[in-house]
Design a protein around this motif. Structure first.
Motif, PDB file in Angstrom:
ATOM      1  N   PRO A  61     -55.311  -9.578   6.575  1.00 52.90           N
ATOM      2  CA  PRO A  61     -54.631 -10.364   5.552  1.00 52.90           C
ATOM      3  C   PRO A  61     -53.267  -9.754   5.214  1.00 52.90           C
ATOM      4  CG  PRO A  61     -56.826  -9.670   4.812  1.00 52.90           C
ATOM      5  CD  PRO A  61     -56.549  -8.983   6.104  1.00 52.90           C
ATOM      6  N   SER A  62     -52.228 -10.534   5.299  1.00 54.19           N
ATOM      7  CA  SER A  62     -50.868 -10.150   4.907  1.00 54.19           C
ATOM      8  C   SER A  62     -50.385  -8.816   5.484  1.00 54.19           C
ATOM      9  CB  SER A  62     -50.755 -10.095   3.378  1.00 54.19           C
ATOM     10  OG  SER A  62     -51.152 -11.317   2.813  1.00 54.19           O
ATOM     11  N   PRO A  63     -50.366  -8.673   6.806  1.00 52.14           N
ATOM     12  CA  PRO A  63     -49.852  -7.423   7.367  1.00 52.14           C
ATOM     13  C   PRO A  63     -48.347  -7.309   7.122  1.00 52.14           C
ATOM     14  CG  PRO A  63     -50.178  -9.008   9.111  1.00 52.14           C
ATOM     15  CD  PRO A  63     -50.716  -9.636   7.840  1.00 52.14           C
ATOM     16  N   PRO A  64     -47.853  -6.113   6.872  1.00 54.46           N
ATOM     17  CA  PRO A  64     -46.409  -5.966   6.661  1.00 54.46           C
ATOM     18  C   PRO A  64     -45.660  -6.149   7.978  1.00 54.46           C
ATOM     19  CG  PRO A  64     -47.475  -3.823   6.716  1.00 54.46           C
ATOM     20  CD  PRO A  64     -48.569  -4.851   6.766  1.00 54.46           C
ATOM     21  N   PRO A  65     -44.432  -6.642   7.907  1.00 53.09           N
ATOM     22  CA  PRO A  65     -43.658  -6.799   9.148  1.00 53.09           C
ATOM     23  C   PRO A  65     -43.288  -5.433   9.723  1.00 53.09           C
ATOM     24  CG  PRO A  65     -42.301  -7.295   7.244  1.00 53.09           C
ATOM     25  CD  PRO A  65     -43.701  -7.090   6.740  1.00 53.09           C
ATOM     26  N   ARG A  66     -43.186  -5.370  11.041  1.00 55.36           N
ATOM     27  CA  ARG A  66     -42.802  -4.143  11.718  1.00 55.36           C
ATOM     28  C   ARG A  66     -41.377  -4.315  12.225  1.00 55.36           C
ATOM     29  NH1 ARG A  66     -46.091  -0.321  13.917  1.00 55.36           N
ATOM     30  NH2 ARG A  66     -47.820  -1.762  13.739  1.00 55.36           N
ATOM     31  N   PRO A  67     -40.495  -3.386  11.903  1.00 54.69           N
ATOM     32  CA  PRO A  67     -39.115  -3.537  12.385  1.00 54.69           C
ATOM     33  C   PRO A  67     -39.055  -3.464  13.904  1.00 54.69           C
ATOM     34  CG  PRO A  67     -39.424  -1.392  11.345  1.00 54.69           C
ATOM     35  CD  PRO A  67     -40.692  -2.158  11.153  1.00 54.69           C
ATOM     36  N   SER A  68     -38.275  -4.338  14.496  1.00 58.22           N
ATOM     37  CA  SER A  68     -38.113  -4.347  15.941  1.00 58.22           C
ATOM     38  C   SER A  68     -36.642  -4.227  16.323  1.00 58.22           C
ATOM     39  CB  SER A  68     -38.704  -5.636  16.516  1.00 58.22           C
ATOM     40  OG  SER A  68     -38.520  -5.679  17.903  1.00 58.22           O
ATOM     41  N   ARG A  69     -35.807  -4.898  15.571  1.00 57.79           N
ATOM     42  CA  ARG A  69     -34.373  -4.852  15.845  1.00 57.79           C
ATOM     43  C   ARG A  69     -33.653  -4.509  14.557  1.00 57.79           C
ATOM     44  NH1 ARG A  69     -33.831  -7.094  20.940  1.00 57.79           N
ATOM     45  NH2 ARG A  69     -35.465  -8.530  21.481  1.00 57.79           N
ATOM     46  N   PRO A  70     -32.736  -3.586  14.490  1.00 61.17           N
ATOM     47  CA  PRO A  70     -32.337  -2.764  15.625  1.00 61.17           C
ATOM     48  C   PRO A  70     -33.502  -1.899  16.087  1.00 61.17           C
ATOM     49  CG  PRO A  70     -31.474  -1.851  13.593  1.00 61.17           C
ATOM     50  CD  PRO A  70     -32.113  -3.168  13.251  1.00 61.17           C
ATOM     51  N   GLU A  71     -33.376  -1.334  17.258  1.00 61.63           N
ATOM     52  CA  GLU A  71     -34.472  -0.570  17.854  1.00 61.63           C
ATOM     53  C   GLU A  71     -35.051   0.417  16.845  1.00 61.63           C
ATOM     54  OE1 GLU A  71     -35.767  -1.217  20.709  1.00 61.63           O
ATOM     55  OE2 GLU A  71     -34.222  -2.318  21.757  1.00 61.63           O
ATOM     56  N   ALA A  72     -36.358   0.287  16.589  1.00 62.70           N
ATOM     57  CA  ALA A  72     -37.050   1.181  15.668  1.00 62.70           C
ATOM     58  C   ALA A  72     -37.835   2.212  16.472  1.00 62.70           C
ATOM     59  CB  ALA A  72     -38.000   0.366  14.790  1.00 62.70           C
ATOM     60  N   CYS A  73     -38.096   3.338  15.878  1.00 60.91           N
ATOM     61  CA  CYS A  73     -38.875   4.379  16.534  1.00 60.91           C
ATOM     62  C   CYS A  73     -40.295   3.872  16.733  1.00 60.91           C
ATOM     63  CB  CYS A  73     -38.865   5.635  15.662  1.00 60.91           C
ATOM     64  SG  CYS A  73     -39.646   7.036  16.439  1.00 60.91           S
ATOM     65  N   GLY A  74     -40.907   4.191  17.853  1.00 64.76           N
ATOM     66  CA  GLY A  74     -42.270   3.772  18.137  1.00 64.76           C
ATOM     67  C   GLY A  74     -42.314   2.902  19.382  1.00 64.76           C
ATOM     68  N   LEU A  75     -43.423   2.238  19.572  1.00 60.84           N
ATOM     69  CA  LEU A  75     -43.610   1.387  20.743  1.00 60.84           C
ATOM     70  C   LEU A  75     -42.519   0.324  20.783  1.00 60.84           C
ATOM     71  CD1 LEU A  75     -45.453   0.627  23.159  1.00 60.84           C
ATOM     72  CD2 LEU A  75     -46.619  -0.935  21.596  1.00 60.84           C
ATOM     73  N   ARG A  76     -41.813   0.226  21.896  1.00 61.14           N
ATOM     74  CA  ARG A  76     -40.693  -0.710  22.006  1.00 61.14           C
ATOM     75  C   ARG A  76     -41.144  -2.080  22.486  1.00 61.14           C
ATOM     76  NH1 ARG A  76     -36.829  -2.450  25.722  1.00 61.14           N
ATOM     77  NH2 ARG A  76     -34.822  -2.857  24.758  1.00 61.14           N
ATOM     78  N   HIS A  77     -41.947  -2.120  23.555  1.00 57.17           N
ATOM     79  CA  HIS A  77     -42.419  -3.396  24.089  1.00 57.17           C
ATOM     80  C   HIS A  77     -43.609  -3.166  25.009  1.00 57.17           C
ATOM     81  CE1 HIS A  77     -39.542  -2.063  27.246  1.00 57.17           C
ATOM     82  NE2 HIS A  77     -40.461  -2.563  28.065  1.00 57.17           N
ATOM     83  N   LEU A  78     -44.276  -4.269  25.380  1.00 55.78           N
ATOM     84  CA  LEU A  78     -45.318  -4.249  26.398  1.00 55.78           C
ATOM     85  C   LEU A  78     -44.757  -4.920  27.635  1.00 55.78           C
ATOM     86  CD1 LEU A  78     -48.468  -5.397  24.372  1.00 55.78           C
ATOM     87  CD2 LEU A  78     -47.777  -3.070  24.945  1.00 55.78           C
ATOM     88  N   ALA A  79     -45.006  -4.348  28.801  1.00 57.68           N
ATOM     89  CA  ALA A  79     -44.513  -4.918  30.055  1.00 57.68           C
ATOM     90  C   ALA A  79     -45.699  -5.327  30.926  1.00 57.68           C
ATOM     91  CB  ALA A  79     -43.642  -3.904  30.789  1.00 57.68           C
ATOM     92  N   PHE A  80     -45.607  -6.533  31.470  1.00 57.32           N
ATOM     93  CA  PHE A  80     -46.623  -7.054  32.381  1.00 57.32           C
ATOM     94  C   PHE A  80     -46.041  -7.113  33.787  1.00 57.32           C
ATOM     95  CE2 PHE A  80     -47.500  -9.048  28.242  1.00 57.32           C
ATOM     96  CZ  PHE A  80     -48.803  -8.615  28.040  1.00 57.32           C
ATOM     97  N   ALA A  81     -46.763  -6.590  34.765  1.00 59.82           N
ATOM     98  CA  ALA A  81     -46.340  -6.655  36.158  1.00 59.82           C
ATOM     99  C   ALA A  81     -46.643  -8.048  36.700  1.00 59.82           C
ATOM    100  CB  ALA A  81     -47.080  -5.600  36.980  1.00 59.82           C
ATOM    101  N   VAL A  82     -45.672  -8.632  37.399  1.00 58.64           N
ATOM    102  CA  VAL A  82     -45.852  -9.940  38.033  1.00 58.64           C
ATOM    103  C   VAL A  82     -45.326  -9.859  39.460  1.00 58.64           C
ATOM    104  CG1 VAL A  82     -45.715 -11.237  35.875  1.00 58.64           C
ATOM    105  CG2 VAL A  82     -43.637 -10.836  37.193  1.00 58.64           C
ATOM    106  N   VAL A  83     -45.839 -10.713  40.332  1.00 63.37           N
ATOM    107  CA  VAL A  83     -45.371 -10.754  41.713  1.00 63.37           C
ATOM    108  C   VAL A  83     -44.179 -11.700  41.828  1.00 63.37           C
ATOM    109  CG1 VAL A  83     -45.998 -11.374  44.081  1.00 63.37           C
ATOM    110  CG2 VAL A  83     -47.629 -10.139  42.646  1.00 63.37           C
ATOM    111  N   ASP A  84     -44.229 -12.823  41.117  1.00 64.44           N
ATOM    112  CA  ASP A  84     -43.168 -13.829  41.201  1.00 64.44           C
ATOM    113  C   ASP A  84     -42.573 -14.050  39.811  1.00 64.44           C
ATOM    114  OD1 ASP A  84     -41.581 -16.098  41.441  1.00 64.44           O
ATOM    115  OD2 ASP A  84     -43.065 -17.236  42.584  1.00 64.44           O
ATOM    116  N   LEU A  85     -41.470 -13.401  39.548  1.00 62.96           N
ATOM    117  CA  LEU A  85     -40.836 -13.483  38.234  1.00 62.96           C
ATOM    118  C   LEU A  85     -40.423 -14.912  37.903  1.00 62.96           C
ATOM    119  CD1 LEU A  85     -39.819 -11.900  35.751  1.00 62.96           C
ATOM    120  CD2 LEU A  85     -37.649 -11.637  36.951  1.00 62.96           C
ATOM    121  N   ASP A  86     -39.817 -15.599  38.850  1.00 67.29           N
ATOM    122  CA  ASP A  86     -39.293 -16.944  38.599  1.00 67.29           C
ATOM    123  C   ASP A  86     -40.384 -17.931  38.186  1.00 67.29           C
ATOM    124  OD1 ASP A  86     -36.619 -16.180  39.196  1.00 67.29           O
ATOM    125  OD2 ASP A  86     -37.069 -16.356  41.330  1.00 67.29           O
TER     126      ASP A  86
END
Length: 130
Positions: A61-86
């Motif tokens: 319930p009502s989680p606080p927002p997490r700063p993302s931009r400008p770049e905040a300290c901590g986990l930046r992003h999740l990356a998924f591997a793909v074979v065909d980007l397009d």
């Protein structure tokens, strides 16, 4: 210490139904388990990728927002591997997901792009060699 692989990443969402739809229908992750933790007014949804790695999707319930931009300290992003980007970009765009222009990794020469989940969490598609 010898870490074998990444088992899971945990994400807290602001709108459980919207995020569940995004991660299952749009990204195609498979539901492993879904549990209501009534005492915490929270759902925990375990989602699996094809290689067995998982994302845990939590609602609170009502989680606080997490700063993302400008770049905040901590986990930046999740990356998924793909074979065909397009084709993966086209699939996201067909579902109304905004996708950034393709970039090229200056060190590996591989192509990648970013998009965001419903709460603005940066997600990346990283093209692997077929």
């Amino acid at each position: 210490m010898q870490l074998a692989s990444l088992h899971h990443a945990a994400i807290i969402c602001s709108d459980y139904a919207r995020s569940k739809d995004f991660y299952t229908r749009i990204l195609g992750l498979r539901v492993v388990a879904e549990n209501l933790r009534a005492e915490r007014q929270s759902y925990k949804l375990d989602l699996a990728l094809a290689d067995g790695s998982q994302i845990e999707l939590f609602s609170f319930p009502s989680p606080p927002p997490r700063p993302s931009r400008p770049e905040a300290c901590g986990l930046r992003h999740l990356a998924f591997a793909v074979v065909d980007l397009d084709s993966n970009m086209a699939s996201l765009q067909a579902d109304g997901v905004a996708v950034e222009p393709v970039r090229v990794d200056e060190f590996t020469g591989r192509r990648f792009t970013f998009f965001a989940d419903p709460d603005g969490l940066p997600l990346e598609l990283y093209e692997m060699n077929p």
